[in-house]
Scaffold this motif. Structure first.
Motif, short mmCIF file in Angstrom:
data_model
loop_
_atom_site.label_atom_id
_atom_site.label_comp_id
_atom_site.label_asym_id
_atom_site.label_seq_id
_atom_site.Cartn_x
_atom_site.Cartn_y
_atom_site.Cartn_z
N VAL A 235 50.90 18.71 1.50
CA VAL A 235 51.54 18.66 2.86
C VAL A 235 50.92 19.71 3.77
CG1 VAL A 235 53.62 18.26 4.52
CG2 VAL A 235 53.61 17.44 1.98
N THR A 236 50.23 19.34 4.82
CA THR A 236 49.56 20.37 5.68
C THR A 236 49.61 19.93 7.11
OG1 THR A 236 47.75 21.72 5.82
CG2 THR A 236 47.23 19.57 5.26
N TRP A 237 49.51 20.86 7.97
CA TRP A 237 49.84 20.47 9.37
C TRP A 237 48.54 21.06 10.23
CZ3 TRP A 237 52.15 16.50 8.96
CH2 TRP A 237 52.98 16.00 10.29
N GLY A 238 47.56 21.45 9.65
CA GLY A 238 46.31 21.81 10.44
C GLY A 238 46.85 23.26 10.89
N VAL A 239 45.92 23.63 12.18
CA VAL A 239 46.20 24.83 12.76
C VAL A 239 46.56 24.54 14.19
CG1 VAL A 239 44.80 26.40 11.19
CG2 VAL A 239 43.72 25.25 13.38
N THR A 240 46.33 23.47 14.87
CA THR A 240 46.50 23.24 16.31
C THR A 240 48.02 23.25 16.51
OG1 THR A 240 44.49 22.16 16.59
CG2 THR A 240 45.86 21.92 18.23
N PRO A 267 56.33 18.97 -3.93
CA PRO A 267 55.38 19.38 -2.55
C PRO A 267 54.72 20.52 -2.81
CG PRO A 267 58.00 19.19 -2.49
CD PRO A 267 57.68 19.32 -3.92
N VAL A 268 53.45 20.45 -2.04
CA VAL A 268 52.56 21.63 -2.01
C VAL A 268 52.37 21.82 -0.59
CG1 VAL A 268 50.71 22.68 -2.77
CG2 VAL A 268 51.69 21.35 -4.38
N VAL A 269 52.71 22.71 0.13
CA VAL A 269 52.61 23.05 1.65
C VAL A 269 51.51 24.10 1.55
CG1 VAL A 269 53.83 23.72 3.54
CG2 VAL A 269 55.26 22.36 2.00
N HIS A 300 43.53 18.43 -7.02
CA HIS A 300 44.71 18.35 -7.93
C HIS A 300 45.94 17.63 -7.49
CE1 HIS A 300 42.03 21.22 -10.00
NE2 HIS A 300 42.04 21.96 -8.76
N CYS A 301 45.74 17.05 -6.39
CA CYS A 301 46.86 16.43 -5.60
C CYS A 301 46.86 14.75 -5.77
CB CYS A 301 46.96 16.58 -4.18
SG CYS A 301 47.47 18.26 -3.89
N ASP A 302 47.99 14.05 -5.83
CA ASP A 302 48.11 12.47 -6.04
C ASP A 302 47.97 12.04 -4.39
OD1 ASP A 302 48.18 12.22 -8.95
OD2 ASP A 302 49.73 13.80 -8.50
N ALA A 303 48.21 12.72 -3.63
CA ALA A 303 48.56 12.32 -2.02
C ALA A 303 48.56 13.23 -1.28
CB ALA A 303 49.66 11.32 -2.00
N ILE A 304 48.27 13.15 0.12
CA ILE A 304 48.54 14.01 1.14
C ILE A 304 49.18 13.59 2.35
CG2 ILE A 304 46.08 13.62 1.90
CD1 ILE A 304 45.94 16.66 2.71
N ALA A 316 40.06 14.79 2.20
CA ALA A 316 40.80 13.89 1.18
C ALA A 316 40.22 12.75 0.77
CB ALA A 316 42.34 13.68 1.99
N ALA A 317 39.41 11.96 1.82
CA ALA A 317 38.61 10.84 1.58
C ALA A 317 37.51 11.17 0.61
CB ALA A 317 37.85 10.38 2.82
N ALA A 318 37.00 12.36 0.65
CA ALA A 318 35.87 12.88 -0.31
C ALA A 318 36.47 13.07 -1.51
CB ALA A 318 35.18 14.14 0.29
N TYR A 319 37.49 13.16 -2.04
CA TYR A 319 38.12 13.15 -3.23
C TYR A 319 39.00 12.22 -3.56
CZ TYR A 319 36.72 18.19 -3.17
OH TYR A 319 35.68 19.26 -3.04
N GLY A 320 38.96 11.16 -2.89
CA GLY A 320 39.53 9.93 -3.28
C GLY A 320 40.95 10.14 -3.32
N VAL A 321 41.56 10.82 -2.36
CA VAL A 321 43.02 11.10 -2.35
C VAL A 321 43.55 10.11 -1.27
CG1 VAL A 321 45.08 12.91 -1.85
CG2 VAL A 321 43.06 13.53 -3.11
N PRO A 322 44.85 9.51 -1.54
CA PRO A 322 45.54 8.50 -0.48
C PRO A 322 46.23 9.40 0.46
CG PRO A 322 45.94 7.80 -2.74
CD PRO A 322 45.41 8.95 -2.86
N GLN A 323 46.26 8.79 1.75
CA GLN A 323 46.76 9.84 2.95
C GLN A 323 47.78 9.20 3.59
OE1 GLN A 323 43.24 11.47 5.16
NE2 GLN A 323 42.19 10.53 3.63
#
Length: 406
Positions: A235-240, A267-269, A300-304, A316-323
Protein backbone atom coordinates in the motif's frame (compact mmCIF):
# COMPACT_ATOMS: atom_id res chain seq x y z
CA UNK A 1 27.14 13.16 -28.72
CA UNK A 2 26.31 15.38 -25.79
CA UNK A 3 22.83 14.86 -24.35
CA UNK A 4 21.26 17.29 -21.90
CA UNK A 5 18.37 15.89 -19.86
CA UNK A 6 16.10 18.30 -18.03
CA UNK A 7 13.21 18.16 -15.58
CA UNK A 8 11.49 20.51 -13.19
CA UNK A 9 10.44 18.07 -10.48
CA UNK A 10 11.70 15.24 -8.36
CA UNK A 11 10.92 12.38 -8.18
CA UNK A 12 7.81 11.75 -10.33
CA UNK A 13 9.16 13.57 -13.39
CA UNK A 14 12.83 12.81 -12.77
CA UNK A 15 12.81 9.05 -12.22
CA UNK A 16 11.24 8.11 -15.60
CA UNK A 17 14.14 9.90 -17.35
CA UNK A 18 16.92 8.10 -15.50
CA UNK A 19 16.98 4.79 -17.47
CA UNK A 20 17.37 6.65 -20.79
CA UNK A 21 20.11 8.82 -19.31
CA UNK A 22 21.90 5.67 -18.15
CA UNK A 23 21.45 4.12 -21.61
CA UNK A 24 23.01 7.15 -23.32
CA UNK A 25 25.89 7.15 -20.85
CA UNK A 26 26.49 3.41 -21.24
CA UNK A 27 26.58 3.86 -25.03
CA UNK A 28 29.52 6.23 -24.61
CA UNK A 29 27.70 9.55 -24.92
CA UNK A 30 28.28 12.49 -22.60
CA UNK A 31 25.27 13.12 -20.36
CA UNK A 32 24.37 16.02 -18.13
CA UNK A 33 21.14 16.62 -16.18
CA UNK A 34 19.73 20.11 -15.57
CA UNK A 35 16.96 20.42 -13.02
CA UNK A 36 15.51 22.70 -10.41
CA UNK A 37 17.44 22.65 -7.13
CA UNK A 38 15.01 20.20 -5.50
CA UNK A 39 15.77 17.68 -8.25
CA UNK A 40 19.56 17.80 -7.83
CA UNK A 41 19.83 15.28 -4.94
CA UNK A 42 17.81 12.74 -6.93
CA UNK A 43 19.95 13.29 -10.04
CA UNK A 44 23.18 12.83 -8.10
CA UNK A 45 21.70 9.84 -6.29
CA UNK A 46 21.12 8.23 -9.67
CA UNK A 47 24.84 8.51 -10.45
CA UNK A 48 24.39 11.32 -12.98
CA UNK A 49 25.97 14.76 -13.37
CA UNK A 50 23.67 17.55 -12.20
CA UNK A 51 23.39 21.26 -12.89
CA UNK A 52 20.89 23.31 -10.88
CA UNK A 53 18.75 25.78 -12.84
CA UNK A 54 16.17 28.24 -11.61
CA UNK A 55 14.50 28.28 -8.21
CA UNK A 56 11.74 26.08 -6.83
CA UNK A 57 10.41 27.85 -3.76
CA UNK A 58 6.75 27.27 -3.02
CA UNK A 59 6.12 24.65 -5.71
CA UNK A 60 3.80 22.77 -3.34
CA UNK A 61 1.94 25.97 -2.58
CA UNK A 62 1.45 26.63 -6.28
CA UNK A 63 -0.10 23.18 -6.71
CA UNK A 64 -2.57 23.64 -3.87
CA UNK A 65 -3.66 27.25 -4.25
CA UNK A 66 -6.16 29.14 -6.36
CA UNK A 67 -7.92 27.24 -9.11
CA UNK A 68 -5.44 24.36 -8.86
CA UNK A 69 -6.68 23.40 -5.40
CA UNK A 70 -9.63 21.72 -7.14
CA UNK A 71 -7.28 19.51 -9.21
CA UNK A 72 -6.68 17.31 -6.16
CA UNK A 73 -10.38 16.74 -5.39
CA UNK A 74 -12.17 15.89 -8.63
CA UNK A 75 -15.13 13.70 -9.48
CA UNK A 76 -14.78 11.33 -12.43
CA UNK A 77 -13.92 12.98 -15.76
CA UNK A 78 -15.21 11.75 -19.16
CA UNK A 79 -13.66 8.53 -20.42
CA UNK A 80 -10.42 8.94 -22.42
CA UNK A 81 -10.69 12.71 -22.13
CA UNK A 82 -7.32 13.56 -23.77
CA UNK A 83 -8.68 12.13 -27.03
CA UNK A 84 -12.07 13.83 -26.57
CA UNK A 85 -11.50 17.32 -25.12
CA UNK A 86 -14.90 18.29 -26.53
CA UNK A 87 -16.45 16.20 -23.75
CA UNK A 88 -14.88 18.37 -21.06
CA UNK A 89 -16.94 20.97 -19.21
CA UNK A 90 -15.85 24.62 -19.24
CA UNK A 91 -14.68 24.21 -15.64
CA UNK A 92 -12.55 21.21 -16.58
CA UNK A 93 -11.04 23.04 -19.55
CA UNK A 94 -10.18 25.98 -17.30
CA UNK A 95 -8.62 23.62 -14.75
CA UNK A 96 -6.33 22.22 -17.45
CA UNK A 97 -5.42 25.77 -18.46
CA UNK A 98 -4.58 26.60 -14.84
CA UNK A 99 -2.30 23.56 -14.74
CA UNK A 100 -0.61 24.69 -17.95
CA UNK A 101 -0.14 28.20 -16.58
CA UNK A 102 1.48 26.77 -13.46
CA UNK A 103 3.99 24.90 -15.62
CA UNK A 104 4.65 28.13 -17.52
CA UNK A 105 5.48 29.89 -14.24
CA UNK A 106 7.89 27.08 -13.40
CA UNK A 107 9.42 27.36 -16.87
CA UNK A 108 9.91 31.10 -16.37
CA UNK A 109 11.97 30.33 -13.28
CA UNK A 110 14.13 27.83 -15.16
CA UNK A 111 14.47 29.07 -18.70
CA UNK A 112 17.16 31.77 -18.44
CA UNK A 113 19.52 29.48 -16.54
CA UNK A 114 18.74 26.56 -18.84
CA UNK A 115 19.38 28.60 -21.99
CA UNK A 116 22.70 29.69 -20.47
CA UNK A 117 23.64 26.04 -19.76
CA UNK A 118 22.83 25.11 -23.35
CA UNK A 119 24.86 28.01 -24.71
CA UNK A 120 27.89 27.07 -22.60
CA UNK A 121 27.79 23.27 -22.90
CA UNK A 122 26.41 23.02 -26.47
CA UNK A 123 24.59 19.69 -26.33
CA UNK A 124 23.64 17.91 -29.54
CA UNK A 125 20.26 16.86 -28.17
CA UNK A 126 17.95 17.78 -25.32
CA UNK A 127 15.75 15.13 -23.69
CA UNK A 128 13.12 16.95 -21.66
CA UNK A 129 10.34 15.78 -19.41
CA UNK A 130 7.26 16.65 -21.44
CA UNK A 131 5.92 19.01 -18.76
CA UNK A 132 9.25 20.86 -18.46
CA UNK A 133 8.41 23.63 -20.89
CA UNK A 134 11.80 25.32 -20.41
CA UNK A 135 13.41 22.40 -22.26
CA UNK A 136 11.38 23.10 -25.39
CA UNK A 137 12.28 26.79 -25.24
CA UNK A 138 16.01 26.19 -24.70
CA UNK A 139 16.15 23.81 -27.64
CA UNK A 140 14.33 26.26 -29.90
CA UNK A 141 16.62 29.14 -28.89
CA UNK A 142 19.75 27.11 -29.63
CA UNK A 143 18.38 25.31 -32.70
CA UNK A 144 18.89 21.93 -31.03
CA UNK A 145 16.46 19.01 -31.44
CA UNK A 146 14.33 18.30 -28.36
CA UNK A 147 12.90 14.89 -27.54
CA UNK A 148 10.14 15.04 -24.95
CA UNK A 149 9.67 12.06 -22.65
CA UNK A 150 6.30 11.16 -21.18
CA UNK A 151 6.26 9.95 -17.59
CA UNK A 152 3.93 7.01 -18.26
CA UNK A 153 0.52 8.64 -18.54
CA UNK A 154 -1.82 7.28 -21.23
CA UNK A 155 -1.88 9.68 -24.14
CA UNK A 156 -0.18 13.04 -24.51
CA UNK A 157 -1.47 15.60 -22.03
CA UNK A 158 -0.66 18.85 -23.80
CA UNK A 159 -1.34 21.20 -20.91
CA UNK A 160 0.56 23.96 -22.72
CA UNK A 161 -2.26 24.25 -25.26
CA UNK A 162 -5.85 25.40 -24.94
CA UNK A 163 -8.14 22.43 -24.20
CA UNK A 164 -5.30 20.02 -25.12
CA UNK A 165 -5.58 21.18 -28.73
CA UNK A 166 -3.10 22.91 -31.05
CA UNK A 167 -3.47 26.54 -29.95
CA UNK A 168 -0.85 27.43 -27.32
CA UNK A 169 -1.76 29.20 -24.11
CA UNK A 170 -0.66 32.85 -24.26
CA UNK A 171 1.69 32.20 -21.33
CA UNK A 172 3.34 29.35 -23.23
CA UNK A 173 3.77 31.38 -26.40
CA UNK A 174 5.27 34.18 -24.27
CA UNK A 175 8.07 31.86 -23.12
CA UNK A 176 9.26 31.67 -26.74
CA UNK A 177 8.48 35.31 -27.57
CA UNK A 178 10.83 36.56 -24.85
CA UNK A 179 13.67 35.08 -26.93
CA UNK A 180 12.38 36.50 -30.20
CA UNK A 181 10.74 33.28 -31.41
CA UNK A 182 7.44 33.70 -33.23
CA UNK A 183 5.76 30.47 -32.14
CA UNK A 184 6.28 27.42 -29.95
CA UNK A 185 8.19 24.51 -31.47
CA UNK A 186 6.94 20.93 -31.15
CA UNK A 187 9.38 18.23 -30.03
CA UNK A 188 11.18 16.16 -32.65
CA UNK A 189 9.69 13.02 -31.08
CA UNK A 190 8.10 11.69 -27.91
CA UNK A 191 9.61 8.89 -25.84
CA UNK A 192 6.57 7.00 -24.61
CA UNK A 193 6.88 4.31 -21.92
CA UNK A 194 3.16 3.59 -21.56
CA UNK A 195 2.24 0.02 -22.65
CA UNK A 196 0.31 0.09 -25.96
CA UNK A 197 -2.82 -1.59 -24.56
CA UNK A 198 -3.18 1.25 -22.03
CA UNK A 199 -2.24 4.08 -24.35
CA UNK A 200 -4.19 6.67 -26.28
CA UNK A 201 -3.37 8.18 -29.66
CA UNK A 202 -1.36 11.28 -30.49
CA UNK A 203 -0.59 13.27 -33.63
CA UNK A 204 3.02 13.79 -32.50
CA UNK A 205 5.64 11.22 -33.61
CA UNK A 206 6.32 8.74 -30.83
CA UNK A 207 9.08 6.31 -29.97
CA UNK A 208 7.49 3.50 -27.93
CA UNK A 209 9.81 2.51 -25.11
CA UNK A 210 9.90 -0.19 -22.47
CA UNK A 211 9.20 1.16 -19.00
CA UNK A 212 12.27 0.33 -16.91
CA UNK A 213 11.43 0.77 -13.21
CA UNK A 214 13.61 3.20 -11.32
CA UNK A 215 12.45 4.62 -7.98
CA UNK A 216 15.89 5.59 -6.59
CA UNK A 217 18.59 3.33 -5.17
CA UNK A 218 18.06 1.26 -2.06
CA UNK A 219 18.69 -1.92 -0.11
CA UNK A 220 16.58 -5.07 -0.26
CA UNK A 221 15.69 -6.07 3.33
CA UNK A 222 16.35 -9.65 4.35
CA UNK A 223 12.67 -10.42 4.89
CA UNK A 224 11.73 -9.58 1.29
CA UNK A 225 13.27 -12.77 -0.11
CA UNK A 226 11.76 -15.01 2.56
CA UNK A 227 8.74 -17.04 1.39
CA UNK A 228 5.59 -15.18 2.39
CA UNK A 229 3.27 -17.13 4.69
CA UNK A 230 0.27 -15.09 3.51
CA UNK A 231 -0.44 -12.83 0.53
CA UNK A 232 1.61 -9.65 0.67
CA UNK A 233 -0.08 -6.41 -0.40
CA UNK A 234 1.86 -3.18 -0.89
CA UNK A 235 0.00 0.00 0.00
CA UNK A 236 1.60 3.27 -1.09
CA UNK A 237 0.30 6.77 -1.63
CA UNK A 238 2.96 8.53 -3.69
CA UNK A 239 4.36 11.84 -2.46
CA UNK A 240 1.87 14.42 -3.74
CA UNK A 241 -1.06 13.67 -1.40
CA UNK A 242 0.89 14.23 1.80
CA UNK A 243 2.68 17.30 0.42
CA UNK A 244 -0.49 18.99 -0.78
CA UNK A 245 -3.14 17.69 1.63
CA UNK A 246 -1.13 16.83 4.75
CA UNK A 247 -2.27 14.08 7.12
CA UNK A 248 -5.81 14.21 5.72
CA UNK A 249 -4.42 13.06 2.38
CA UNK A 250 -3.29 9.81 3.99
CA UNK A 251 -6.54 8.95 5.77
CA UNK A 252 -7.77 6.60 2.98
CA UNK A 253 -4.54 4.66 3.45
CA UNK A 254 -5.68 3.64 6.96
CA UNK A 255 -8.94 2.20 5.63
CA UNK A 256 -7.13 0.32 2.90
CA UNK A 257 -4.57 -1.20 5.28
CA UNK A 258 -7.39 -2.25 7.60
CA UNK A 259 -9.10 -4.00 4.68
CA UNK A 260 -5.86 -5.77 3.72
CA UNK A 261 -5.37 -7.02 7.28
CA UNK A 262 -9.02 -8.10 7.45
CA UNK A 263 -8.48 -10.41 4.48
CA UNK A 264 -5.65 -12.18 6.31
CA UNK A 265 -3.05 -10.65 3.99
CA UNK A 266 0.16 -8.92 5.05
CA UNK A 267 0.02 -5.13 4.55
CA UNK A 268 3.33 -3.52 3.58
CA UNK A 269 3.04 0.27 3.69
CA UNK A 270 5.68 2.03 1.58
CA UNK A 271 6.10 5.69 2.55
CA UNK A 272 8.62 8.51 2.61
CA UNK A 273 10.12 9.76 5.87
CA UNK A 274 7.81 12.78 5.79
CA UNK A 275 4.75 10.58 5.27
CA UNK A 276 5.69 8.25 8.11
CA UNK A 277 5.36 11.11 10.58
CA UNK A 278 1.81 11.71 9.31
CA UNK A 279 0.60 8.10 9.29
CA UNK A 280 -2.58 7.33 11.23
CA UNK A 281 -2.72 4.37 13.59
CA UNK A 282 -2.46 1.13 11.58
CA UNK A 283 -3.51 -2.46 12.41
CA UNK A 284 -1.13 -4.75 14.26
CA UNK A 285 1.09 -6.76 11.95
CA UNK A 286 1.43 -3.96 9.40
CA UNK A 287 4.93 -3.66 8.04
CA UNK A 288 6.01 -0.08 7.29
CA UNK A 289 9.01 0.51 5.01
CA UNK A 290 10.50 3.95 4.62
CA UNK A 291 11.91 5.21 1.31
CA UNK A 292 12.20 1.69 -0.11
CA UNK A 293 12.25 1.83 -3.92
CA UNK A 294 9.21 0.08 -5.36
CA UNK A 295 11.30 -1.83 -7.89
CA UNK A 296 12.87 -3.62 -4.92
CA UNK A 297 9.60 -4.27 -3.12
CA UNK A 298 7.01 -5.16 -5.76
CA UNK A 299 8.63 -8.39 -7.02
CA UNK A 300 7.84 -9.75 -3.55
CA UNK A 301 4.18 -8.62 -3.47
CA UNK A 302 0.94 -10.26 -4.65
CA UNK A 303 -0.95 -6.99 -5.19
CA UNK A 304 -0.61 -3.24 -4.73
CA UNK A 305 -3.01 -0.46 -3.77
CA UNK A 306 -2.05 3.10 -4.72
CA UNK A 307 -3.29 6.55 -5.69
CA UNK A 308 -2.65 6.29 -9.43
CA UNK A 309 0.77 7.79 -9.99
CA UNK A 310 2.13 6.69 -13.37
CA UNK A 311 5.50 5.63 -11.98
CA UNK A 312 3.85 3.42 -9.36
CA UNK A 313 1.38 1.93 -11.83
CA UNK A 314 3.97 1.14 -14.50
CA UNK A 315 6.42 -0.28 -11.97
CA UNK A 316 3.71 -2.67 -10.84
CA UNK A 317 2.84 -3.41 -14.46
CA UNK A 318 6.47 -4.22 -15.25
CA UNK A 319 6.48 -6.88 -12.52
CA UNK A 320 3.07 -8.32 -13.31
CA UNK A 321 1.47 -7.23 -10.02
CA UNK A 322 -2.34 -6.76 -9.97
CA UNK A 323 -3.36 -3.26 -8.87
CA UNK A 324 -6.17 -1.50 -7.06
CA UNK A 325 -6.08 2.20 -7.93
CA UNK A 326 -7.86 4.85 -5.83
CA UNK A 327 -7.36 8.08 -7.81
CA UNK A 328 -8.29 11.58 -6.74
CA UNK A 329 -6.95 13.65 -9.66
CA UNK A 330 -7.96 13.54 -13.36
CA UNK A 331 -4.68 12.15 -14.75
CA UNK A 332 -4.56 9.23 -12.27
CA UNK A 333 -8.26 8.60 -12.96
CA UNK A 334 -7.46 8.26 -16.64
CA UNK A 335 -4.61 5.87 -15.91
CA UNK A 336 -6.77 3.82 -13.53
CA UNK A 337 -9.51 3.42 -16.13
CA UNK A 338 -7.04 2.37 -18.83
CA UNK A 339 -5.38 -0.10 -16.48
CA UNK A 340 -8.71 -1.61 -15.43
CA UNK A 341 -9.64 -2.05 -19.10
CA UNK A 342 -6.67 -4.39 -19.51
CA UNK A 343 -7.93 -6.58 -16.63
CA UNK A 344 -4.69 -6.09 -14.71
CA UNK A 345 -6.31 -3.91 -12.08
CA UNK A 346 -9.41 -2.44 -10.54
CA UNK A 347 -10.30 1.10 -9.55
CA UNK A 348 -12.41 2.69 -6.83
CA UNK A 349 -13.25 6.41 -6.63
CA UNK A 350 -11.27 8.21 -3.96
CA UNK A 351 -14.33 9.92 -2.46
CA UNK A 352 -15.94 6.51 -1.94
CA UNK A 353 -12.91 5.10 -0.12
CA UNK A 354 -12.53 8.29 1.92
CA UNK A 355 -16.12 8.82 2.96
CA UNK A 356 -18.66 6.14 2.00
CA UNK A 357 -20.06 4.15 4.91
CA UNK A 358 -19.61 0.96 2.86
CA UNK A 359 -16.05 1.81 1.84
CA UNK A 360 -14.40 -0.89 3.94
CA UNK A 361 -16.42 -3.63 2.24
CA UNK A 362 -15.88 -2.17 -1.24
CA UNK A 363 -12.12 -2.07 -0.69
CA UNK A 364 -12.09 -5.58 0.79
CA UNK A 365 -14.12 -6.99 -2.12
CA UNK A 366 -11.85 -5.39 -4.72
CA UNK A 367 -8.73 -6.64 -2.99
CA UNK A 368 -10.15 -10.11 -2.54
CA UNK A 369 -10.82 -10.28 -6.28
CA UNK A 370 -7.27 -9.18 -7.08
CA UNK A 371 -5.82 -11.85 -4.80
CA UNK A 372 -8.11 -14.75 -5.70
CA UNK A 373 -9.33 -14.27 -9.29
CA UNK A 374 -6.70 -15.75 -11.64
CA UNK A 375 -7.99 -13.53 -14.47
CA UNK A 376 -6.44 -10.47 -12.82
CA UNK A 377 -3.11 -12.21 -12.29
CA UNK A 378 -3.09 -13.49 -15.89
CA UNK A 379 -3.87 -10.01 -17.23
CA UNK A 380 -1.12 -8.49 -15.09
CA UNK A 381 1.37 -11.02 -16.47
CA UNK A 382 0.29 -10.20 -20.03
CA UNK A 383 0.80 -6.50 -19.33
CA UNK A 384 4.30 -7.22 -18.03
CA UNK A 385 5.07 -9.24 -21.16
CA UNK A 386 3.74 -6.43 -23.35
CA UNK A 387 5.98 -3.93 -21.60
CA UNK A 388 9.01 -6.22 -21.92
CA UNK A 389 8.38 -6.54 -25.67
CA UNK A 390 8.86 -2.79 -26.22
CA UNK A 391 12.31 -1.46 -27.25
CA UNK A 392 14.55 -0.88 -24.26
CA UNK A 393 16.09 2.56 -23.65
CA UNK A 394 19.41 1.13 -24.87
CA UNK A 395 17.82 0.04 -28.14
CA UNK A 396 16.48 3.57 -28.72
CA UNK A 397 19.77 5.41 -28.24
CA UNK A 398 20.64 5.11 -31.98
CA UNK A 399 17.28 6.69 -32.81
CA UNK A 400 18.15 9.63 -30.54
CA UNK A 401 21.56 9.94 -32.21
CA UNK A 402 19.86 10.03 -35.62
CA UNK A 403 17.57 12.87 -34.45
CA UNK A 404 20.60 14.78 -33.15
CA UNK A 405 22.37 14.39 -36.49
CA UNK A 406 19.58 15.93 -38.55
Amino acid sequence: MRVLFTTWSSPSHLYPLVPMAWACRAAGHEVRFAGMPSAVPGIVGAGLTATAVGSDEELTGMSASGKLAAWHKQEQWPADWPEHPDRLSPAQVELLAALGRKQCVIAERMVDDLVAVVERWRPDLIVSDVSTFAGAVAGAVAGIPVVAQLWGSPGVLRYENRALGEEPLPEYAALFARFGLDAPVDPAALLDPCPPSMNLGSALPRLPMRFVPYNSAGEVPSWADDPAVRPRVCVTWGVTAAKVLGAAGLEPLRRIVTAVAGLGAEPVVAVTAAQRELLPALPDGTRVVESMPLQLLLPHCDAIVHQGGAGTALTAAAYGVPQLVVPQRPAPMLLADRLAATGAGRTLPHHVVAGDEHADKLVADALDALLTDPAHRDAAVRLAEENAAQPSPAELVPALAALAAR
